[in-house]
Design an enzyme around this catalytic site. Structure first.
Site, PDB file in Angstrom:
ATOM      1  N   GLY A  13      44.122  27.115  43.376  1.00 35.04           N
ATOM      2  CA  GLY A  13      44.769  28.414  43.548  1.00 35.04           C
ATOM      3  C   GLY A  13      45.161  28.646  44.992  1.00 35.04           C
ATOM      4  O   GLY A  13      44.958  29.733  45.540  1.00 35.04           O
ATOM      5  N   ALA A  14      45.750  27.615  45.614  1.00 38.12           N
ATOM      6  CA  ALA A  14      45.981  27.630  47.061  1.00 38.12           C
ATOM      7  C   ALA A  14      47.319  28.237  47.476  1.00 38.12           C
ATOM      8  O   ALA A  14      47.610  28.333  48.666  1.00 38.12           O
ATOM      9  CB  ALA A  14      45.893  26.206  47.613  1.00 38.12           C
ATOM     10  N   SER A  15      48.136  28.661  46.524  1.00 39.93           N
ATOM     11  CA  SER A  15      49.491  29.092  46.868  1.00 39.93           C
ATOM     12  C   SER A  15      49.554  30.528  47.383  1.00 39.93           C
ATOM     13  O   SER A  15      50.591  30.947  47.916  1.00 39.93           O
ATOM     14  CB  SER A  15      50.421  28.949  45.654  1.00 39.93           C
ATOM     15  OG  SER A  15      49.996  29.803  44.601  1.00 39.93           O
ATOM     16  N   ILE A  18      43.348  34.469  48.441  1.00 41.28           N
ATOM     17  CA  ILE A  18      42.170  33.884  49.069  1.00 41.28           C
ATOM     18  C   ILE A  18      42.328  32.377  49.235  1.00 41.28           C
ATOM     19  O   ILE A  18      41.970  31.817  50.275  1.00 41.28           O
ATOM     20  CB  ILE A  18      40.915  34.204  48.228  1.00 41.28           C
ATOM     21  CG1 ILE A  18      40.640  35.708  48.226  1.00 41.28           C
ATOM     22  CG2 ILE A  18      39.700  33.450  48.766  1.00 41.28           C
ATOM     23  CD1 ILE A  18      39.526  36.130  47.271  1.00 41.28           C
ATOM     24  N   ASP A  64      48.625  22.788  36.786  1.00 36.17           N
ATOM     25  CA  ASP A  64      48.237  23.896  35.936  1.00 36.17           C
ATOM     26  C   ASP A  64      46.807  23.616  35.481  1.00 36.17           C
ATOM     27  O   ASP A  64      46.563  22.729  34.660  1.00 36.17           O
ATOM     28  CB  ASP A  64      49.180  23.999  34.728  1.00 36.17           C
ATOM     29  CG  ASP A  64      48.850  25.174  33.815  1.00 36.17           C
ATOM     30  OD1 ASP A  64      47.739  25.743  33.944  1.00 36.17           O
ATOM     31  OD2 ASP A  64      49.680  25.506  32.957  1.00 36.17           O
ATOM     32  N   ASN A  91      38.591  28.138  43.600  1.00 32.58           N
ATOM     33  CA  ASN A  91      39.029  29.498  43.906  1.00 32.58           C
ATOM     34  C   ASN A  91      39.855  30.117  42.793  1.00 32.58           C
ATOM     35  O   ASN A  91      39.822  31.326  42.590  1.00 32.58           O
ATOM     36  CB  ASN A  91      39.840  29.488  45.205  1.00 32.58           C
ATOM     37  CG  ASN A  91      40.664  30.741  45.369  1.00 32.58           C
ATOM     38  OD1 ASN A  91      40.151  31.813  45.650  1.00 32.58           O
ATOM     39  ND2 ASN A  91      41.989  30.612  45.172  1.00 32.58           N
ATOM     40  N   TYR A 161      36.659  39.638  32.119  1.00 29.24           N
ATOM     41  CA  TYR A 161      36.660  38.922  33.399  1.00 29.24           C
ATOM     42  C   TYR A 161      35.242  38.844  33.954  1.00 29.24           C
ATOM     43  O   TYR A 161      34.793  37.775  34.394  1.00 29.24           O
ATOM     44  CB  TYR A 161      37.587  39.635  34.387  1.00 29.24           C
ATOM     45  CG  TYR A 161      37.540  39.099  35.793  1.00 29.24           C
ATOM     46  CD1 TYR A 161      38.181  37.905  36.125  1.00 29.24           C
ATOM     47  CD2 TYR A 161      36.870  39.790  36.806  1.00 29.24           C
ATOM     48  CE1 TYR A 161      38.146  37.411  37.420  1.00 29.24           C
ATOM     49  CE2 TYR A 161      36.834  39.317  38.108  1.00 29.24           C
ATOM     50  CZ  TYR A 161      37.473  38.123  38.404  1.00 29.24           C
ATOM     51  OH  TYR A 161      37.431  37.639  39.695  1.00 29.24           O
ATOM     52  N   VAL A 196      39.300  42.520  46.909  1.00 29.77           N
ATOM     53  CA  VAL A 196      39.958  41.824  48.014  1.00 29.77           C
ATOM     54  C   VAL A 196      41.446  42.138  47.985  1.00 29.77           C
ATOM     55  O   VAL A 196      42.066  42.161  46.918  1.00 29.77           O
ATOM     56  CB  VAL A 196      39.752  40.300  47.925  1.00 29.77           C
ATOM     57  CG1 VAL A 196      40.466  39.587  49.073  1.00 29.77           C
ATOM     58  CG2 VAL A 196      38.263  39.958  47.932  1.00 29.77           C
ATOM     59  N   GLU A 197      42.017  42.382  49.153  1.00 31.54           N
ATOM     60  CA  GLU A 197      43.446  42.654  49.255  1.00 31.54           C
ATOM     61  C   GLU A 197      44.226  41.368  49.010  1.00 31.54           C
ATOM     62  O   GLU A 197      44.429  40.563  49.913  1.00 31.54           O
ATOM     63  CB  GLU A 197      43.766  43.217  50.646  1.00 31.54           C
ATOM     64  CG  GLU A 197      45.209  43.644  50.820  1.00 31.54           C
ATOM     65  CD  GLU A 197      45.498  44.195  52.204  1.00 31.54           C
ATOM     66  OE1 GLU A 197      46.622  44.678  52.422  1.00 31.54           O
ATOM     67  OE2 GLU A 197      44.605  44.129  53.069  1.00 31.54           O
TER      68      GLU A 197
END
Length: 255
Positions: A13-15, A18, A64, A91, A161, A196-197
């Site tokens: 989830g690096a794009s 966080i 994915d 992440n 969640y 988290v923003e």
């Protein structure tokens, strides 16, 4: 962080959010960061920016994480081009704005596939690559949530969640126990931030992104960089220190 210089970290989830903040900070600490996400264009844009800075390097991989064959293919690429993973930072995560009584099996399955199954598979394959190379000081970091430790009454849209994140809490202890049984020094840590923003909150409300933006504007929240700094803090502890879980939220966050 000196001992991690030149070593390989996988960030899922690096794009954006966080994951992006973690990737940028680890590159500054001279690591080789493999960043994976579905959006390759965003990853390439981050790579272009990081190439202009001193430090380590960033390697984008489109993946994915709900598709297991793509996860296996990603780890083969990492092995071929970088030798293997030394640090795995799980992440990536998602949520749907549906209560337990209104949600659908399709939503539940997608959430489980990303929040739990992908996390487990990436962790398993990372540990395998560490063992293949005799790496016994690797680190697995799981991005959990305050939702993995408590429920906010009335926040129905976060209940499923939170269920997946309660699983992550149990998995963290499970991994620690299994690695200890094998006399492995590979460490497992979790981070459990509150609000988290980040884009996660905006995406959470799907067809009504303004609602997510309003939440961020009206609720005290951490910066994504705050969480990235905690990742570094966890990684730089001496080998005999394993930080198990950190619960962290903005000083003014109410719940």
């Amino acid at each position: 962080m000196h001992r991690w210089s030149g070593r390989v970290a996988l960030v899922t989830g690096a794009s954006e959010g966080i994951g992006e903040a973690i990737s940028r900070l680890l590159v500054k600490h001279d690591m080789k960061v493999v960043g994976c996400a579905r959006n390759l264009d965003k990853l390439k844009a981050i790579d272009g920016e990081l190439k202009k800075e001193e430090g380590g390097s960033f390697f984008p991989i489109q993946c994915d994480l709900t598709q297991r064959d793509q996860i296996y293919a990603m780890f083969e690429k990492i092995k071929t081009h970088h030798g293997g993973v030394d640090v795995c930072i799980n992440n990536a995560g998602m949520a749907y704005p549906s209560s337990l009584l209104d949600g659908t099996p399709e939503e539940w399955q997608k959430s489980l596939d990303l929040n739990v199954i992908a996390l487990c598979l990436c962790t398993k394959l990372s540990v395998q690559q560490m063992k293949e190379r005799g790496v016994d000081d690797g680190h697995i970091i799981l991005l959990n949530s305050m939702g993995g430790h408590r429920l906010i009454q009335g926040s129905n849209y976060l209940h499923f969640y939170a269920g997946t994140k309660h699983m992550v809490k149990a998995l963290t202890e499970g991994y620690r126990d299994e690695l200890r049984q094998k006399n492995s020094k590979i460490r497992v840590s979790a981070l459990s931030p509150g609000l988290v923003e980040s884009e996660f909150v905006v995406r959470l409300f799907g067809d009504d992104p303004d609602k997510g933006r309003k939440v961020l504007q009206t609720t005290p929240c951490l910066k994504r960089e705050d969480v990235a700094e905690l990742v570094v803090m966890v990684m730089q502890q001496p080998p005999n220190v394993q930080i198990h879980d950190i619960l962290v939220r903005d000083t003014d966050q109410v719940k």
